[in-house]
Design an enzyme around this catalytic site. Structure first.
Site, PDB file in Angstrom:
ATOM      1  N   GLY A 230       5.364 -38.837 -12.652  1.00 41.62           N
ATOM      2  CA  GLY A 230       5.114 -37.510 -12.095  1.00 41.62           C
ATOM      3  C   GLY A 230       6.310 -36.615 -12.367  1.00 41.62           C
ATOM      4  O   GLY A 230       7.132 -36.900 -13.250  1.00 41.62           O
ATOM      5  N   LEU A 231       6.438 -35.555 -11.598  1.00 38.18           N
ATOM      6  CA  LEU A 231       7.533 -34.611 -11.849  1.00 38.18           C
ATOM      7  C   LEU A 231       8.884 -35.305 -11.815  1.00 38.18           C
ATOM      8  O   LEU A 231       9.732 -35.084 -12.682  1.00 38.18           O
ATOM      9  CB  LEU A 231       7.492 -33.488 -10.814  1.00 38.18           C
ATOM     10  CG  LEU A 231       6.427 -32.428 -11.064  1.00 38.18           C
ATOM     11  CD1 LEU A 231       6.303 -31.516  -9.852  1.00 38.18           C
ATOM     12  CD2 LEU A 231       6.755 -31.608 -12.299  1.00 38.18           C
ATOM     13  N   ALA A 232       9.104 -36.158 -10.815  1.00 38.91           N
ATOM     14  CA  ALA A 232      10.405 -36.827 -10.704  1.00 38.91           C
ATOM     15  C   ALA A 232      10.590 -37.825 -11.838  1.00 38.91           C
ATOM     16  O   ALA A 232      11.608 -37.815 -12.541  1.00 38.91           O
ATOM     17  CB  ALA A 232      10.526 -37.518  -9.345  1.00 38.91           C
ATOM     18  N   GLY A 233       9.604 -38.684 -12.047  1.00 35.80           N
ATOM     19  CA  GLY A 233       9.733 -39.742 -13.043  1.00 35.80           C
ATOM     20  C   GLY A 233       9.802 -39.217 -14.464  1.00 35.80           C
ATOM     21  O   GLY A 233      10.631 -39.674 -15.261  1.00 35.80           O
TER      22      GLY A 233
ATOM     23  N   HIS B 263      -1.546 -31.446   5.932  1.00 34.83           N
ATOM     24  CA  HIS B 263      -1.573 -30.083   5.394  1.00 34.83           C
ATOM     25  C   HIS B 263      -2.714 -29.284   6.015  1.00 34.83           C
ATOM     26  O   HIS B 263      -3.847 -29.756   6.058  1.00 34.83           O
ATOM     27  CB  HIS B 263      -1.749 -30.162   3.876  1.00 34.83           C
ATOM     28  CG  HIS B 263      -1.471 -28.877   3.178  1.00 34.83           C
ATOM     29  ND1 HIS B 263      -2.245 -27.764   3.348  1.00 34.83           N
ATOM     30  CD2 HIS B 263      -0.491 -28.523   2.313  1.00 34.83           C
ATOM     31  CE1 HIS B 263      -1.751 -26.784   2.609  1.00 34.83           C
ATOM     32  NE2 HIS B 263      -0.687 -27.218   1.976  1.00 34.83           N
TER      33      HIS B 263
ATOM     34  N   SER C 116      -4.513 -24.462  -1.750  1.00 35.75           N
ATOM     35  CA  SER C 116      -3.091 -24.130  -1.712  1.00 35.75           C
ATOM     36  C   SER C 116      -2.678 -23.294  -0.508  1.00 35.75           C
ATOM     37  O   SER C 116      -3.381 -22.381  -0.088  1.00 35.75           O
ATOM     38  CB  SER C 116      -2.723 -23.361  -2.975  1.00 35.75           C
ATOM     39  OG  SER C 116      -1.445 -22.783  -2.831  1.00 35.75           O
TER      40      SER C 116
ATOM     41  N   ARG D  38       3.700 -25.799   7.830  1.00 32.03           N
ATOM     42  CA  ARG D  38       2.479 -26.605   7.813  1.00 32.03           C
ATOM     43  C   ARG D  38       2.231 -27.380   9.092  1.00 32.03           C
ATOM     44  O   ARG D  38       1.108 -27.461   9.573  1.00 32.03           O
ATOM     45  CB  ARG D  38       2.556 -27.582   6.639  1.00 32.03           C
ATOM     46  CG  ARG D  38       2.485 -26.854   5.337  1.00 32.03           C
ATOM     47  CD  ARG D  38       2.682 -27.776   4.168  1.00 32.03           C
ATOM     48  NE  ARG D  38       2.540 -26.999   2.938  1.00 32.03           N
ATOM     49  CZ  ARG D  38       2.762 -27.470   1.723  1.00 32.03           C
ATOM     50  NH1 ARG D  38       3.140 -28.716   1.565  1.00 32.03           N
ATOM     51  NH2 ARG D  38       2.607 -26.703   0.675  1.00 32.03           N
TER      52      ARG D  38
ATOM     53  N   GLU E 255       9.112 -37.889  -4.066  1.00 34.99           N
ATOM     54  CA  GLU E 255       8.480 -38.208  -2.780  1.00 34.99           C
ATOM     55  C   GLU E 255       8.747 -39.652  -2.360  1.00 34.99           C
ATOM     56  O   GLU E 255       8.631 -39.995  -1.182  1.00 34.99           O
ATOM     57  CB  GLU E 255       6.967 -37.946  -2.869  1.00 34.99           C
ATOM     58  CG  GLU E 255       6.265 -37.923  -1.521  1.00 34.99           C
ATOM     59  CD  GLU E 255       4.777 -37.622  -1.612  1.00 34.99           C
ATOM     60  OE1 GLU E 255       4.297 -37.242  -2.697  1.00 34.99           O
ATOM     61  OE2 GLU E 255       4.089 -37.773  -0.592  1.00 34.99           O
TER      62      GLU E 255
ATOM     63  N   ARG F 165       7.996 -30.918   5.522  1.00 32.46           N
ATOM     64  CA  ARG F 165       8.375 -30.286   4.268  1.00 32.46           C
ATOM     65  C   ARG F 165       7.791 -28.879   4.190  1.00 32.46           C
ATOM     66  O   ARG F 165       6.623 -28.671   4.519  1.00 32.46           O
ATOM     67  CB  ARG F 165       7.874 -31.111   3.080  1.00 32.46           C
ATOM     68  CG  ARG F 165       8.253 -30.517   1.748  1.00 32.46           C
ATOM     69  CD  ARG F 165       7.846 -31.401   0.596  1.00 32.46           C
ATOM     70  NE  ARG F 165       6.411 -31.572   0.480  1.00 32.46           N
ATOM     71  CZ  ARG F 165       5.578 -30.633   0.016  1.00 32.46           C
ATOM     72  NH1 ARG F 165       6.039 -29.452  -0.347  1.00 32.46           N
ATOM     73  NH2 ARG F 165       4.288 -30.875  -0.071  1.00 32.46           N
TER      74      ARG F 165
END
Lengths: 254, 635
Positions: free
Chosen positions: B42-45, B266, B284, B330, B425, B435
């Site tokens: 994902g974004l981090a990996g 959420h 969203s 949230r 995450e 968050r």
């Protein structure tokens, strides 16, 4: 609702497949196509039978993992991903034929699961801006008019599902590849590699065994992201444009 | 155990730079011999893999999907925060830092959050350089908008597909490294255990999901970027395959698991409509910029929403929180939605929903302006519900979405196992007990692009020599993985994994969801144990272990959720306060807001796994030097 399903069943890549018939009833019209298959699998499991393998992940139309051909149409009847196809879109009592995405470049892994890694390899050939992680110029130093950004975004929205390939009578990946080239070649950041990008990607496309485009337009008609057919024109223009350049190191089609 | 977060000395503004100046490096010639495993793309990996490979290391990245591009970051919609102040509002690193600390209800580590805010601007620059097409103003400059919990417009976006575009940026950077031969992506592979040699993480055991083959992979450092665990609730906004297995296995090998009870529900998701449903779809948070949230004042209202006049509408967020209105964070929005539904004011077939209405925004700004901002979200809503939100208000209800808890990491994002890092995450570090919107992608990319490439380098610089996959530890761990698969396959019961998962989800949602109490949590722990026992005695898996087997994959992941769930309840039970998304009914103010207990709980709880099955808590006290501990108010 009640349906009869004819589902492609194939143990592995090297074995022969066949259609298997299933009857399902009591399906909620608001269930998605994949939820209907979940339900069928749950019932098969309860009877101790073999379940049907199919791909899906996000189930909200953005990851591009789901990939069924439903009654001959990649993803199904509505030009949306399979996960966003709902049973209310089918006639009660209908017989529905379910197959994997069909293309020589997408071998079947099992049942409805295919191997689409050829699309990753097209990207590896140059579907990016070569840049390392590190300090970069301020983005506003290279303004992008909103009209250009919108056009880029229309192409960049591609989810890489491969429906375009599965729909094409030639098995071409031109819509996918054209979307990549349109995305990067229209942006200021994509300019330094502009000349080589289209040719690198086209050569990779050929090497993977995808066919050529003869303007059927089926790809754009099934694309769940509504990638416009223009991107193929762009790909052709950029391919020719690059081929004229003297600093050519990529070569052209042989 | 003393939890040392290894926070550098010095003023908060200078900590990261000081760390960078002092960290150990590895020369370019020595880098190709170093190997890093990254689990998750994902974004981090993906950003970590691309950046580490670009430095010259050999990177092996693993994902269970058929392509690295499909990781669930792809589904993030609204945007990414950055302290660039392009909107000229006087925004700054400090303001982003303060908002994030406050948004997390004072349960995050200051030094980490400061670094996150500090790096936020670099992320935007990096993404634009990769060709990420953020929305632009007429001038061609980057556009920004507002998100929940803040009073500035610092959120950058690409239509409602920001996650997709940022992930494709990181994915394409990773593909460039694959082409260069430095990175190797192992798709359709799942990490099933981490291998520890002499106390250090030296590799993983992975299953090839196509052939069922069990593989040993060796590395000098292992980075877990495997996401969160919202699927413990069965129905969540996560992807079907999102799971806790990688982090849970690491936990069982000695990595502490921090704040497992901190989960985010959420507020704006499409309500559940039936038992057949396999997931919930997020709408969203950006929609709350223009959409107004309301319910009818009369619980017996039967009129069509468009026919209900203004005076009969209860805009409960605007009334209860006048300064932030529909843009409260949230946790607060979700609890308020639940509260009005509990009062019987909900809408929809089972009265578990509220309206999110764009009528006024469309009247004021025109349909086109709204379509330009949210077009794809409106289309998605219509596709799923067959209701057109341009003409009728959306119905929304909270759904499990994100988990703030995760593996405990120090300032270097290293877990309590040397050589094992956790980013995005998968770790616990930056979001405290809640968050803020548009902060998840910011954290993933700060960790992946800018932090972990440095800290992994710093770690590997101290290592001598490499290990071989023939080490006894690899053989032993592999044997345990194989035995576990055999055990699952051999149960020979009659119930499919999904049935147990649904039971687990219901328990967690009812008793460890938006609202918790001691009695319910204790009940939940007993019920989870019962489901777990039923699972291990009556599970049915069809097919074989040496072929593609979705049922086996599912069962393995569920087995881990069944253990994690109990730890979540235990953590929620121990934290005798309310903070952020963790709301203990015993601890609330007179008007029903969360009541923190800073004296006893301004700390991180990190749990150690023990062989007797009784987890042991360790505390990391949280010190607030920059932001005074205060009651969070959005009124």
């Amino acid at each position: 609702m009640r349906f009869t399903l004819e589902v492609w069943t194939q143990a592995s890549r090297d074995e022969e497949g066949h259609f298997e018939r299933y009857d399902v009833d009591g399906i909620d019209p608001d269930a998605s196509f994949l939820e209907m298959l979940d339900e069928l699998n749950a019932r098969l499991a309860a009877e101790g039978k073999r379940t049907i393998a199919f791909d899906s992940d996000c189930r909200e139309g953005i990851c591009g993992m789901c990939s069924l051909t439903i009654d001959g149409q990649p993803h199904g009847p509505n030009q949306v991903t399979t996960c966003q196809t709902f049973m209310r879109d089918f006639e009660d009592g209908a017989t529905i034929r379910v197959e994997p995405f069909r293309s020589g470049a997408f071998p079947v892994v099992r049942d409805l699961v295919t191997d689409r890694s050829a699309l990753d390899r097209i990207v590896q050939a140059g579907g990016y801006v070569t840049t390392k992680t590190g300090p970069k110029p301020d983005p506003n130093a290279a303004p992008v008019p909103p009209a250009v950004q919108q056009k880029v975004m229309d192409a960049a929205a591609c989810i890489g599902c491969g429906a375009c390939v599965a729909a094409c009578p030639n098995g071409a990946a031109m819509l996918f590849t054209g979307a990549k080239v349109t995305h990067f070649n229209l942006l200021p950041q994509g300019q330094p590699e502009r000349a080589s990008r289209a040719r690198s990607l086209v050569l990779a496309m050929d090497a993977e065994g995808f066919g050529g485009c003869t303007n059927y337009g089926e790809c754009a008609r099934v694309c769940p992201q509504e990638i416009p057919l223009d991107v193929i024109g762009m790909l052709n223009r950029e391919y020719r444009r690059g081929a004229r350049r003297e600093d050519d190191t990529v070569g052209t089609r042989t | 155990m003393i939890l040392d977060a290894k926070i550098p000395e010095g003023p908060i503004e200078e900590k990261w730079d000081a760390w960078l100046d002092a960290h150990r490096m590895i020369g370019p010639g020595n880098r190709p011999g170093r190997r890093v495993i990254v689990v998750g793309t994902g974004l981090a990996g993906a950003s970590a893999s691309a950046s580490l490979a670009a430095l010259g290391y050999r990177v092996d990245a693993f994902c269970f999907q058929d392509s690295a591009r499909r990781a669930h970051s792809i589904a993030a919609q609204g945007g990414i925060n950055a302290a660039k102040d392009y909107a000229s509002e006087g925004d700054s690193i400090r303001r982003l830092f303060v908002d994030t600390i406050k948004g997390g209800d004072f349960r995050a580590r200051e030094a980490n959050v400061w670094r996150l805010a500090q790096l936020s601007a670099n992320i935007i620059d990096q993404a634009v350089a990769q060709g990420v097409p953020f929305n632009r103003e007429y001038s061609g400059e980057l556009a920004t908008r507002s998100f929940g919990g803040v009073l500035v417009q610092r959120t950058f976006y690409a239509r409602g597909q920001t996650g997709q575009q940022l992930l494709l940026g990181a994915y394409s950077a990773l593909q460039a490294q694959v082409a260069a031969g430095r990175a190797h992506v192992h798709n359709r592979h799942e990490m099933l255990d981490v291998v520890i040699v002499d106390g250090r993480a030296r590799g993983i055991i992975a299953r090839n999901l196509v052939t069922g083959e069990i593989e040993r992979h060796v590395a000098d450092a292992v980075v877990l970027a495997s996401g969160g665990y919202s699927n413990v609730f069965y129905l969540s906004t996560n992807a079907m395959g999102s799971n806790v297995t990688a982090t849970w296995k690491a936990h069982k090998r000695g990595a502490l698991f921090a704040n497992p009870c901190f989960t985010q529900i959420h507020p704006t998701c499409i309500p559940q409509t039936g038992e057949y449903q396999s997931k919930l779809t997020l709408m969203s948070e950006s929609l709350r910029n223009d959409g107004r949230v309301w319910v009818p004042r009369d619980p017996n209202e039967t009129r069509d929403p468009n026919d209900i006049p203004e005076e009969d509408r209860y805009y409960f967020l605007e009334e209860r929180y006048p300064s932030f209105g529909n843009l409260v964070p949230r946790d607060i929005a979700s609890r308020a939605v639940k509260a009005v539904c509990d009062e019987g004011l909900g809408v929809g077939p089972v009265k578990r929903g509220v309206y999110l209405d764009f009528r006024d925004a469309i009247a004021r700004q025109g349909r086109e302006a709204i379509a330009a901002r949210y077009g794809n979200l409106f289309d998605m809503y219509r596709r799923i519900t067959a209701v057109d939100p341009y003409h009728e208000p959306m119905q929304i209800y909270p759904a499990p979405h994100y988990t703030m808890g995760g593996l405990w990491v120090d300032y270097e994002l290293q877990t309590t196992i040397p050589g094992l890092f956790a980013i995005g995450e998968a770790n616990f570090s930056d979001h405290g007990a809640n968050r803020l919107g548009a902060s998840a992608m910011m954290q993933c990319l700060a960790d992946g692009y800018f932090i972990v490439p440095r800290t992994v380098t710093n770690y590997m610089a101290t290592l001598d020599g490499s290990v071989s996959p023939d080490e006894p530890a690899f053989a032993q761990t592999e044997r345990e993985v194989v035995e576990r698969i055999e055990r699952l396959m051999g149960i020979g019961g009659r119930t499919a994994p999904q049935v147990f998962h649904r039971q687990l989800g219901q328990i967690m949602l009812d008793k460890c969801g938006m609202s918790r109490n001691a009695e319910g949590l204790q009940e939940a722990m007993r019920e989870i144990a019962a489901v777990r026992e039923a699972f291990w005695s009556d599970l049915f898996i069809d097919g074989r272990a040496d072929e593609l087997n979705p049922s086996l994959e599912y069962a393995g992941r569920l087995a881990d959720f069944l253990e994690l769930a109990e730890l979540m309840c235990l953590d929620a039970l121990r934290r005798e306060e309310s903070c952020g998304g963790h709301f203990r009914e015993e601890h609330q103010t007179e008007d029903g807001e969360a009541l923190r207990d800073d004296e006893h709980f301004a700390k991180v709880t990190a749990w150690a796994h023990t062989e007797d099955g009784r987890p042991v808590p360790h505390d990391e006290p949280l010190v607030f030097n920059e932001v005074a501990l205060a009651t969070r108010s959005y009124k």
